[in-house]
Scaffold this motif. Sequence first.
Motif, short mmCIF file in Angstrom:
data_model
loop_
_atom_site.label_atom_id
_atom_site.label_comp_id
_atom_site.label_asym_id
_atom_site.label_seq_id
_atom_site.Cartn_x
_atom_site.Cartn_y
_atom_site.Cartn_z
N ASP A 154 1.08 -1.25 0.04
CA ASP A 154 0.17 -0.17 0.08
C ASP A 154 0.89 1.25 0.04
OD1 ASP A 154 -2.21 -1.62 -0.10
OD2 ASP A 154 -2.47 -1.53 2.06
N ASP A 155 1.93 1.17 0.49
CA ASP A 155 3.00 2.09 0.75
C ASP A 155 4.07 2.31 -0.37
OD1 ASP A 155 1.55 3.54 2.80
OD2 ASP A 155 2.44 2.45 4.16
N TRP A 156 3.94 1.68 -1.79
CA TRP A 156 5.03 1.17 -2.37
C TRP A 156 5.63 2.58 -2.92
CZ3 TRP A 156 5.28 2.93 -7.21
CH2 TRP A 156 4.06 3.60 -7.85
N VAL A 158 6.57 5.17 -1.26
CA VAL A 158 7.36 5.42 -0.34
C VAL A 158 8.44 4.48 -0.20
CG1 VAL A 158 7.73 6.03 2.21
CG2 VAL A 158 5.92 7.03 0.95
N VAL A 159 8.02 3.14 0.00
CA VAL A 159 8.83 2.04 0.15
C VAL A 159 9.88 1.97 -1.03
CG1 VAL A 159 9.29 -0.46 0.48
CG2 VAL A 159 7.68 0.86 1.63
#
Length: 260
Positions: A154-156, A158-159
């Motif tokens: 879901d936070d791809w 930022v990651v």
Amino acid sequence: MSAETMTVARAERDAFVAQAHGRAVRRVLRTLAVGHLFMGAIYWGIFLVITIALPLVVRAAGGEISGGAMTGAEFSARWFAFSLGVVLLTMLLVAHLAAGGTRRTLWVGSVGAALVAGVAYGVLNAVGLLVERGIFRSLGWEWDRLGSALVPQDDWFVVSAAAEALAVAVYVLVGAAIAAGYYSRGILRGTLLIVPGVVILALVDTVTRTGALDEAATALFSDAVPSSAAVGLPAGLLVVAGSAAWLWSHLRAVTLRPAR
């Protein structure tokens, strides 16, 4: 000379040394960072143009693709940064030391520039992925998600940006270390440094789940490869620190030799 006078003189000397050290670090940082950012802007500018143009050209020709230009950027950007790490340090090293700069200021400035380059590449890579995803969706195409394979997905954005930043910083540091190794170890041993350098690069690819070397490591050591960002990103920071230490081990041994 009284003890009080000696104390004041020592304090003034320490302040002068600290100021000189700070100026030298800032000069090295600015020189290297500007080089990385200028050349990186050219590289990413070209890739962003291709990222936008490629699907539109394919659509105009009546075709459809699942992977755009960012597939190439996923593997080539860090190697471009690696080559800059080699070239920029090679250009600066002799001039810096010959002008009276210290190895420590060169090291601190080099590490800072690698982090600046890493953050810039990480953000631009994530932005490029967003642009490509938006174009594919506007054309009604399926888009194969790129970027780091670390979760949460879901936070791809930022990651992936953080993982790419760490990976690029390591690539820059390893490139600089290999360049310094040629000065400190000579041609033969300097060339052999490529072997541990590749090991470090494979390690950062693996822990951040990015790049071509990650695919090979995942196939060989699937059980040991991290899948969580909570594990992979801190591990990436450790690899950055190790790469910086490896660079220092070569810079501290550099000696300038007269031209023959």
